[in-house]
Each structure stands twice: as C-alpha cells, then as structure tokens.
Write a protein that holds these residues in place. Sequence first.
Motif, PDB file in Angstrom:
ATOM      1  N   LEU A 157       0.857  -1.198   0.000  1.00  0.00           N
ATOM      2  CA  LEU A 157       0.000   0.000   0.000  1.00  0.00           C
ATOM      3  C   LEU A 157       0.885   1.237   0.000  1.00  0.00           C
ATOM      4  O   LEU A 157       1.889   1.280   0.715  1.00  0.00           O
ATOM      5  N   PHE A 158       0.473   2.231  -0.775  1.00  0.00           N
ATOM      6  CA  PHE A 158       1.169   3.519  -0.783  1.00  0.00           C
ATOM      7  C   PHE A 158       0.103   4.606  -0.738  1.00  0.00           C
ATOM      8  O   PHE A 158      -0.846   4.586  -1.523  1.00  0.00           O
ATOM      9  N   VAL A 159       0.270   5.552   0.182  1.00  0.00           N
ATOM     10  CA  VAL A 159      -0.715   6.630   0.296  1.00  0.00           C
ATOM     11  C   VAL A 159      -0.019   7.967   0.033  1.00  0.00           C
ATOM     12  O   VAL A 159       1.132   8.172   0.431  1.00  0.00           O
ATOM     13  N   TYR A 160      -0.741   8.858  -0.640  1.00  0.00           N
ATOM     14  CA  TYR A 160      -0.178  10.145  -1.038  1.00  0.00           C
ATOM     15  C   TYR A 160      -0.761  11.246  -0.175  1.00  0.00           C
ATOM     16  O   TYR A 160      -1.978  11.320   0.019  1.00  0.00           O
ATOM     17  N   ASP A 161       0.119  12.098   0.366  1.00  0.00           N
ATOM     18  CA  ASP A 161      -0.322  13.254   1.136  1.00  0.00           C
ATOM     19  C   ASP A 161      -0.319  14.473   0.202  1.00  0.00           C
ATOM     20  O   ASP A 161       0.741  15.005  -0.127  1.00  0.00           O
ATOM     21  N   GLU A 162      -1.514  14.878  -0.221  1.00  0.00           N
ATOM     22  CA  GLU A 162      -1.630  15.959  -1.214  1.00  0.00           C
ATOM     23  C   GLU A 162      -1.010  17.259  -0.684  1.00  0.00           C
ATOM     24  O   GLU A 162      -0.351  17.980  -1.426  1.00  0.00           O
ATOM     25  N   GLY A 163      -1.240  17.531   0.611  1.00  0.00           N
ATOM     26  CA  GLY A 163      -0.746  18.771   1.210  1.00  0.00           C
ATOM     27  C   GLY A 163       0.771  18.855   1.138  1.00  0.00           C
ATOM     28  O   GLY A 163       1.352  19.829   0.662  1.00  0.00           O
ATOM     29  N   LYS A 164       1.426  17.807   1.609  1.00  0.00           N
ATOM     30  CA  LYS A 164       2.896  17.803   1.662  1.00  0.00           C
ATOM     31  C   LYS A 164       3.530  17.355   0.344  1.00  0.00           C
ATOM     32  O   LYS A 164       4.724  17.535   0.134  1.00  0.00           O
ATOM     33  N   GLY A 165       2.717  16.697  -0.509  1.00  0.00           N
ATOM     34  CA  GLY A 165       3.291  16.155  -1.744  1.00  0.00           C
ATOM     35  C   GLY A 165       4.215  14.977  -1.479  1.00  0.00           C
ATOM     36  O   GLY A 165       5.163  14.747  -2.222  1.00  0.00           O
ATOM     37  N   THR A 166       3.967  14.254  -0.381  1.00  0.00           N
ATOM     38  CA  THR A 166       4.826  13.107  -0.066  1.00  0.00           C
ATOM     39  C   THR A 166       4.017  11.813  -0.080  1.00  0.00           C
ATOM     40  O   THR A 166       2.791  11.836   0.008  1.00  0.00           O
ATOM     41  N   CYS A 167       4.741  10.721  -0.168  1.00  0.00           N
ATOM     42  CA  CYS A 167       4.102   9.415  -0.231  1.00  0.00           C
ATOM     43  C   CYS A 167       4.735   8.498   0.808  1.00  0.00           C
ATOM     44  O   CYS A 167       5.944   8.557   1.043  1.00  0.00           O
ATOM     45  N   ARG A 168       3.905   7.693   1.459  1.00  0.00           N
ATOM     46  CA  ARG A 168       4.511   6.701   2.356  1.00  0.00           C
ATOM     47  C   ARG A 168       3.927   5.318   2.119  1.00  0.00           C
ATOM     48  O   ARG A 168       2.787   5.178   1.671  1.00  0.00           O
ATOM     49  N   GLN A 169       4.749   4.338   2.453  1.00  0.00           N
ATOM     50  CA  GLN A 169       4.338   2.945   2.267  1.00  0.00           C
ATOM     51  C   GLN A 169       3.771   2.415   3.577  1.00  0.00           C
ATOM     52  O   GLN A 169       4.211   2.797   4.663  1.00  0.00           O
ATOM     53  N   GLN A 170       2.813   1.540   3.435  1.00  0.00           N
ATOM     54  CA  GLN A 170       2.155   0.963   4.599  1.00  0.00           C
ATOM     55  C   GLN A 170       1.962  -0.522   4.322  1.00  0.00           C
ATOM     56  O   GLN A 170       1.798  -0.912   3.164  1.00  0.00           O
ATOM     57  N   GLU A 171       1.981  -1.330   5.350  1.00  0.00           N
ATOM     58  CA  GLU A 171       1.788  -2.766   5.135  1.00  0.00           C
ATOM     59  C   GLU A 171       0.327  -3.063   4.807  1.00  0.00           C
ATOM     60  O   GLU A 171      -0.567  -2.456   5.391  1.00  0.00           O
ATOM     61  N   LEU A 172       0.102  -3.961   3.869  1.00  0.00           N
ATOM     62  CA  LEU A 172      -1.268  -4.403   3.582  1.00  0.00           C
ATOM     63  C   LEU A 172      -1.564  -5.583   4.494  1.00  0.00           C
ATOM     64  O   LEU A 172      -1.019  -6.667   4.314  1.00  0.00           O
ATOM     65  N   PRO A 173      -2.405  -5.384   5.503  1.00  0.00           N
ATOM     66  CA  PRO A 173      -2.645  -6.470   6.464  1.00  0.00           C
ATOM     67  C   PRO A 173      -3.523  -7.560   5.862  1.00  0.00           C
ATOM     68  O   PRO A 173      -4.241  -7.316   4.887  1.00  0.00           O
ATOM     69  N   GLU A 174      -3.443  -8.748   6.445  1.00  0.00           N
ATOM     70  CA  GLU A 174      -4.362  -9.801   6.027  1.00  0.00           C
ATOM     71  C   GLU A 174      -5.720  -9.500   6.653  1.00  0.00           C
ATOM     72  O   GLU A 174      -5.793  -8.949   7.746  1.00  0.00           O
ATOM     73  N   GLY A 175      -6.787  -9.813   5.947  1.00  0.00           N
ATOM     74  CA  GLY A 175      -8.120  -9.531   6.469  1.00  0.00           C
ATOM     75  C   GLY A 175      -8.594  -8.146   6.070  1.00  0.00           C
ATOM     76  O   GLY A 175      -8.190  -7.613   5.034  1.00  0.00           O
ATOM     77  N   LEU A 176      -9.427  -7.571   6.939  1.00  0.00           N
ATOM     78  CA  LEU A 176     -10.080  -6.301   6.622  1.00  0.00           C
ATOM     79  C   LEU A 176      -9.105  -5.120   6.626  1.00  0.00           C
ATOM     80  O   LEU A 176      -8.293  -4.982   7.532  1.00  0.00           O
ATOM     81  N   TRP A 177      -9.220  -4.265   5.624  1.00  0.00           N
ATOM     82  CA  TRP A 177      -8.457  -3.014   5.608  1.00  0.00           C
ATOM     83  C   TRP A 177      -9.352  -1.890   5.100  1.00  0.00           C
ATOM     84  O   TRP A 177      -9.949  -1.996   4.043  1.00  0.00           O
ATOM     85  N   LYS A 178      -9.466  -0.842   5.926  1.00  0.00           N
ATOM     86  CA  LYS A 178     -10.267   0.311   5.520  1.00  0.00           C
ATOM     87  C   LYS A 178      -9.332   1.475   5.229  1.00  0.00           C
ATOM     88  O   LYS A 178      -8.603   1.925   6.116  1.00  0.00           O
ATOM     89  N   PRO A 179      -9.303   1.948   3.981  1.00  0.00           N
ATOM     90  CA  PRO A 179      -8.368   3.030   3.654  1.00  0.00           C
ATOM     91  C   PRO A 179      -8.764   4.342   4.305  1.00  0.00           C
ATOM     92  O   PRO A 179      -9.949   4.671   4.371  1.00  0.00           O
ATOM     93  N   ASP A 180      -7.756   5.081   4.799  1.00  0.00           N
ATOM     94  CA  ASP A 180      -7.990   6.457   5.239  1.00  0.00           C
ATOM     95  C   ASP A 180      -8.292   7.291   4.008  1.00  0.00           C
ATOM     96  O   ASP A 180      -8.089   6.848   2.898  1.00  0.00           O
TER      97      ASP A 180
END
Length: 246
Positions: A157-180
Amino acid sequence: MKTRYAILSDIHSNLPALQAVLRHLESTGPVDGIWCLGDMVGYGPYPNQCIELLRQQKHLAIPGNHDWAAIGRLDTTDFNPDAATANRWTARQLTGGSRQYLEGLSETLMVDDFTLAHGSPRYPIWEYITSASIAGACFSYFQARFCLVGHTHEPALFVYDEGKGTCRQQELPEGLWKPDKGRWVINPGSVGQPRDGDPRASYLVYDDGEGVFYHHRVPYDITATQEKMMEEGLPSWLVERLTYGY
Ligand code: ZN
C-alpha cells in the motif's frame, strides 16, 4: 447498491492457485466481477487453462509484461534467463484463442474510483513500484482515487499526502483493511507466484458499499503445480520458488 469486486494479479499460468482463489472467492459471497491486473501467463505450466477459466468468469483484464512477451509484443532480453525460457515455452503452448484474448487487452483500464495498470500508471507494462519514492512519482499519472498494480508479486500500500506532496508505504494487512482518506496505490500481491515469503495465493476483495478491502491468503496444492512444471521441463528454480513464496 452494494457491489463487490475481486482483484487478482500475476496468476502466471498457475491453475491450482487460480482454482483455489476462485473457490475461496465463492465462499465469501457473490461478486460483481473480477479485475485481473495482468501476467495471466508466464512461469507456470497451465497458460491456456488459466485463460479459459478466467474467460468463464465475469471479468476485466489488462496485460502484463509476460503476456506481451508471450504474444511477441515485447522481446525477452530484459527477462532473467529462467523467465525467458519459460516465456518461450509459453509462446509455443498458446492456442489461437488464448493469443487473440491477450492481443485484445488494453494497457490500462479505468473503472469507477480505480485505475488498473500492471506495473504502474506511468509505465504500465514495465515499471516496478517497489518504494514510496517511485509510488509518489506515479500519482500525477492517474486521476482516480485508487490505482491498482501488480508486477512485484508483493502485497503493498502507498498513500499520497496531497498537502505535503509526499508518499509513504504501509503494510497491507491480512483480512479487513479500511483506507484512510486520500489517494492510494494498492498491490494485491500475486495469485500464482507470491514473492513476499508467504507461498499462499494472495488477492483482494473490494466492497463498494462499505468502502473496505479484504486481503485474503489462500493455500493451494503447490505440489500439483510443481509436478506439472517438472513434467513440462520448466526451469527448476521456478519450480522451487513456489515452495518458499519467493
Ligand atoms: Zn508477474
């Protein structure tokens, strides 16, 4: 209305893995379709059977580098020697129908909130999104909220912060995942040749009503695939790596 989609990538001619995933998917309830992120063929021993089984499902698909190489649209000079050997074998196996199916796929697709690309939205066939910096550079190449990619065979998973223009990686967990909130690049991992150290087939289900994803890992008959690969004389490292999920 609530809709559910299954997201599958990198099946790689592994019929026992695809069958296990489809059985598992059925057990989770009805879906409105399957989105397949490319590399249906290459590496494994059942190219035509995987394409046929996929075609029996309601689905959308885009091509990967192995699919294109198998129909001669890409040369295999950038492939490692084992991948190139398996690809030449695959090209010889493909029926006219399989070939036609692969030839008809467009490089990227847009569906609702999603852009689908095998490697990346920037270079759909070839680019590997293996870091937050590469992912970050890709967000300007798609408009949708989510971009679904495969190619690395590792769930991510990679999420983009529009305000800062930065991206961070996050682990994709097994089971349920609700994106911010925000925009995401999502990799469901590989059905037919996982490389994250877990040999089980990996795939996602997206539930439109709840706005959530489910990441499933499904055991399958690895030995059955391996025996068929040996029978077909496919490279032994490709046989072995399925045991380790690498
Ligand atoms: Zn692949």
